[in-house]
Scaffold this motif. Structure first.
Motif: not given
Length: 87
Positions: A49-50, A57, A53-54
């Motif tokens: 998940g992280a 971004d 997200q990155r």
């Protein structure tokens, strides 16, 4: 099985503060992977998940960074000194 583990390790390494072109040892990779897996264990989506997200971004940086993480994770996971560590 090893490919799945290496992908999980690469995701954990992606979440770590280690960055290319850092010259890192197998033990450093194993320690970073273990730390990030523990840190993200209770987070919904975990390291994956992280990473997602990155990637959203900063998509222009994602491909090169993930390639480096996969290379480092593969090397560490298959190294005799690590042997799949206890991460």
């Amino acid at each position: 099985m090893a490919e799945k583990v290496i992908r999980v390790w690469a995701q954990a390494l992606f979440c770590s503060p280690l960055r290319p072109p850092d010259q890192i040892s197998t033990k450093t990779v194993c320690a970073a992977v273990a730390e990030e897996l523990a840190r993200h264990a209770t987070v919904p989506g975990g390291c994956a998940g992280a990473v997602a997200q990155r990637a959203g971004d900063c998509p222009e940086l994602f491909t090169a960074r993930m390639a480096w993480c996969l290379e480092q994770a593969t090397h560490a996971y298959t190294a005799p000194a690590c042997g799949g560590c206890q991460a």
